[in-house]
Motif scaffolding. Structure first.
Motif, short mmCIF file in Angstrom:
data_model
loop_
_atom_site.label_atom_id
_atom_site.label_comp_id
_atom_site.label_asym_id
_atom_site.label_seq_id
_atom_site.Cartn_x
_atom_site.Cartn_y
_atom_site.Cartn_z
N MET A 1 -6.84 14.42 -2.46
CA MET A 1 -5.37 14.37 -2.43
C MET A 1 -4.87 14.19 -3.86
O MET A 1 -5.62 13.86 -4.77
N ARG A 2 -3.56 14.38 -4.03
CA ARG A 2 -2.97 14.23 -5.35
C ARG A 2 -2.14 12.95 -5.41
O ARG A 2 -1.50 12.56 -4.43
N ALA A 3 -2.18 12.31 -6.57
CA ALA A 3 -1.47 11.04 -6.73
C ALA A 3 -1.18 10.81 -8.21
O ALA A 3 -1.76 11.43 -9.08
N THR A 4 -0.26 9.86 -8.44
CA THR A 4 0.16 9.53 -9.81
C THR A 4 -0.75 8.44 -10.38
O THR A 4 -0.99 7.43 -9.72
N VAL A 5 -1.23 8.68 -11.59
CA VAL A 5 -2.09 7.71 -12.27
C VAL A 5 -1.53 7.49 -13.68
O VAL A 5 -1.20 8.45 -14.37
N MET A 6 -1.41 6.20 -14.06
CA MET A 6 -0.97 5.89 -15.43
C MET A 6 -2.18 5.50 -16.25
O MET A 6 -2.97 4.64 -15.84
N TYR A 7 -2.32 6.12 -17.41
CA TYR A 7 -3.47 5.86 -18.27
C TYR A 7 -3.12 5.04 -19.51
O TYR A 7 -4.00 4.66 -20.27
N GLY A 8 -1.84 4.80 -19.70
CA GLY A 8 -1.40 4.02 -20.86
C GLY A 8 0.08 4.27 -21.06
O GLY A 8 0.71 5.03 -20.31
N ALA A 9 0.65 3.59 -22.06
CA ALA A 9 2.08 3.74 -22.31
C ALA A 9 2.42 5.22 -22.51
O ALA A 9 1.77 5.92 -23.29
N GLY A 10 3.42 5.69 -21.78
CA GLY A 10 3.89 7.07 -21.92
C GLY A 10 2.96 8.12 -21.35
O GLY A 10 3.22 9.31 -21.49
N ASP A 11 1.85 7.69 -20.72
CA ASP A 11 0.84 8.65 -20.25
C ASP A 11 0.69 8.57 -18.74
O ASP A 11 -0.14 7.82 -18.21
N VAL A 12 1.54 9.34 -18.03
CA VAL A 12 1.52 9.39 -16.57
C VAL A 12 1.06 10.78 -16.16
O VAL A 12 1.57 11.78 -16.65
N ARG A 13 0.06 10.83 -15.27
CA ARG A 13 -0.46 12.13 -14.83
C ARG A 13 -0.49 12.19 -13.31
O ARG A 13 -0.68 11.17 -12.65
N VAL A 14 -0.30 13.39 -12.78
CA VAL A 14 -0.48 13.63 -11.34
C VAL A 14 -1.79 14.40 -11.21
O VAL A 14 -1.94 15.48 -11.79
N GLU A 15 -2.74 13.81 -10.53
CA GLU A 15 -4.07 14.43 -10.49
C GLU A 15 -4.76 14.21 -9.15
O GLU A 15 -4.26 13.47 -8.30
N THR A 16 -5.91 14.84 -8.99
CA THR A 16 -6.66 14.71 -7.75
C THR A 16 -7.45 13.40 -7.76
O THR A 16 -8.12 13.08 -8.74
N VAL A 17 -7.30 12.64 -6.67
CA VAL A 17 -7.97 11.34 -6.52
C VAL A 17 -8.71 11.37 -5.17
O VAL A 17 -8.47 12.26 -4.35
N PRO A 18 -9.61 10.39 -4.91
CA PRO A 18 -10.27 10.36 -3.59
C PRO A 18 -9.25 10.25 -2.46
O PRO A 18 -8.27 9.53 -2.58
N ASP A 19 -9.48 10.96 -1.37
CA ASP A 19 -8.56 10.91 -0.23
C ASP A 19 -8.42 9.49 0.30
O ASP A 19 -9.40 8.76 0.40
N ALA A 20 -7.18 9.13 0.65
CA ALA A 20 -6.94 7.85 1.33
C ALA A 20 -7.65 7.90 2.68
O ALA A 20 -7.69 8.95 3.34
N ARG A 21 -8.21 6.76 3.12
CA ARG A 21 -8.89 6.73 4.42
C ARG A 21 -8.86 5.30 4.96
O ARG A 21 -8.63 4.35 4.21
N ILE A 22 -9.07 5.19 6.25
CA ILE A 22 -9.11 3.86 6.87
C ILE A 22 -10.42 3.18 6.53
O ILE A 22 -11.50 3.79 6.65
N VAL A 23 -10.35 1.93 6.06
CA VAL A 23 -11.54 1.16 5.69
C VAL A 23 -11.70 -0.03 6.64
O VAL A 23 -12.76 -0.23 7.21
N GLU A 24 -10.63 -0.80 6.81
CA GLU A 24 -10.66 -1.98 7.67
C GLU A 24 -10.00 -1.65 9.02
O GLU A 24 -9.12 -0.80 9.08
N PRO A 25 -10.37 -2.36 10.11
CA PRO A 25 -9.75 -2.08 11.41
C PRO A 25 -8.25 -2.38 11.46
O PRO A 25 -7.55 -1.91 12.36
N THR A 26 -7.75 -3.15 10.48
CA THR A 26 -6.32 -3.48 10.43
C THR A 26 -5.53 -2.49 9.57
O THR A 26 -4.33 -2.67 9.36
N ASP A 27 -6.19 -1.43 9.06
CA ASP A 27 -5.53 -0.44 8.19
C ASP A 27 -4.78 0.61 9.00
O ASP A 27 -5.13 0.91 10.15
N ALA A 28 -3.81 1.25 8.35
CA ALA A 28 -3.24 2.51 8.83
C ALA A 28 -3.35 3.53 7.71
O ALA A 28 -3.39 3.18 6.53
#
Ligand code: ZN
Length: 343
Positions: free
Chosen positions: A1-28
């Motif tokens: 999936m794609r998401a926003t990542v900040m790497y430092g001051a003034g450096d914001v990128r939209v890039e591919t990251v690991p897909d969000a997924r359920i880990v704990e039974p209390t997650d959505a």
């Protein structure tokens, strides 16, 4: 999936990251439909040390539930939900007293967890955290519902901790989205006089539409004197500090009348509270902190649904996910009050 990542001051990128997924039974697992950029996102945007790993961004979002863990009871697949800017269990000592930002088992979005400025989010403690919205996804109310995730709740918190009430004189330091929502909150709680300290013409115009009675555009000592003049020489009963910089805090403490209260919701950028001695001798209450937005959503939601308040008007720019880096730039340059992201 794609998401926003900040790497430092003034450096914001939209890039591919690991897909969000359920880990704990209390997650959505939630697909984000709307998100936004926060004034508080601008602090790391100005000052973050460069990192290779980067930090996931975004803590204000609305989305649709794709799946839930086995222990989730109140949230189900297909629900449209709003998330407050902190996640919480809803059951601990602090949650039960309505202070979910101090939840014993909760935490904050982004960092190593998913942030809201992306395509999907793993929501921990979904039952305690999320609020189901009784509307369709394309509802015209969406901007104002999104504002409940942070800025409207934060303006309301500033007003409550500054003890705003019927007949009171209120001063608001800061003309950003939170300060503007503070105007809405102060009027909603019955304030008679609402003085906004700000200079930006578009923001001042919106503040007036939200119910500000006076605008103070001076700075420093001249601003303090103007507020005193507007309040019969006494100062404001209630002051909402919505900036966090030391100068703004000094102004806020200086314009509170004896026995008044200052509600601080701007993240402090100074190590100590200034003006301690005059504040002490005036018996001024200094309160505030991160708003328990989760506690305020049920209270503010009917006002949004029935059109009594329109905090979504603080969004003056809309972008897709690809436009997020430019959205940071525009907010940092004060070209935009607040940027909404349609994912
Ligand atoms: Zn809790």
């Amino acid at each position: 999936m794609r998401a926003t990542v900040m790497y430092g001051a003034g450096d914001v990128r939209v890039e591919t990251v690991p897909d969000a997924r359920i880990v704990e039974p209390t997650d959505a697992l939630l697909t984000v439909t709307r998100a936004c950029i926060c004034g508080s996102d601008l602090w790391p945007y100005k000052s973050m040390e460069p990192t290779e790993k980067g930090r996931r961004m975004g803590h204000e979002f609305i989305g649709v539930i794709e799946d839930v863990g086995k222990a989730v009871r109140t949230i189900k697949r297909g629900d449209l939900v709003v998330a407050p800017f902190a996640w919480s269990d809803g059951t601990c000592e602090f949650c039960r007293q309505g202070l979910q930002t101090s939840c014993l088992h909760g935490g904050w979005w982004g960092g190593d967890l998913d942030g809201g400025q992306g395509e999907a989010v793993r929501v921990p403690l979904a039952d305690g955290t999320l609020v189901v919205l009784p509307v369709e996804q394309d509802d015209a109310l969406m901007p104002s519902l999104l504002a409940l995730s942070d800025v409207m709740g934060t303006g309301h918190h500033a007003a409550l901790t500054a003890k705003v009430g019927p007949g009171k004189a209120v001063a608001i330091v800061g003309d950003g989205a939170v300060g503007l929502c503070g105007v809405i909150a102060a009027r909603r709680l019955g304030a008679e006089q609402v003085i906004l300290l700000g200079r930006h013409p578009a923001r001042i115009a919106l503040a007036r539409e939200f119910g500000a009675t006076d605008i103070v555009s001076e700075r420093g000592e001249a601003a303090i004197q103007r507020v005193r003049d507007l309040t019969g020489g006494l100062g404001a009963h209630s002051v909402l500090e919505c900036v966090g910089l030391e100068d703004a805090t000094v102004t806020a403490l200086s314009i509170a009348r004896a026995g008044g209260a200052v509600g601080r919701v701007g993240v402090p950028q100074a190590a100590s509270v200034p003006a301690a001695i005059p504040t002490f001798f005036k018996n001024v209450t200094i309160a505030g902190g991160p708003a328990p937005a989760r506690a305020y959503i049920p209270e503010l939601l009917p006002d949004v649904l029935e059109g009594r308040i329109e905090p979504g008007r603080v969004f003056d720019r809309v972008t897709g996910l690809d436009g997020v880096p430019d959205g940071y730039r525009a907010m940092d340059a004060r070209e935009a009050i607040k940027v909404m992201i349609e994912v």
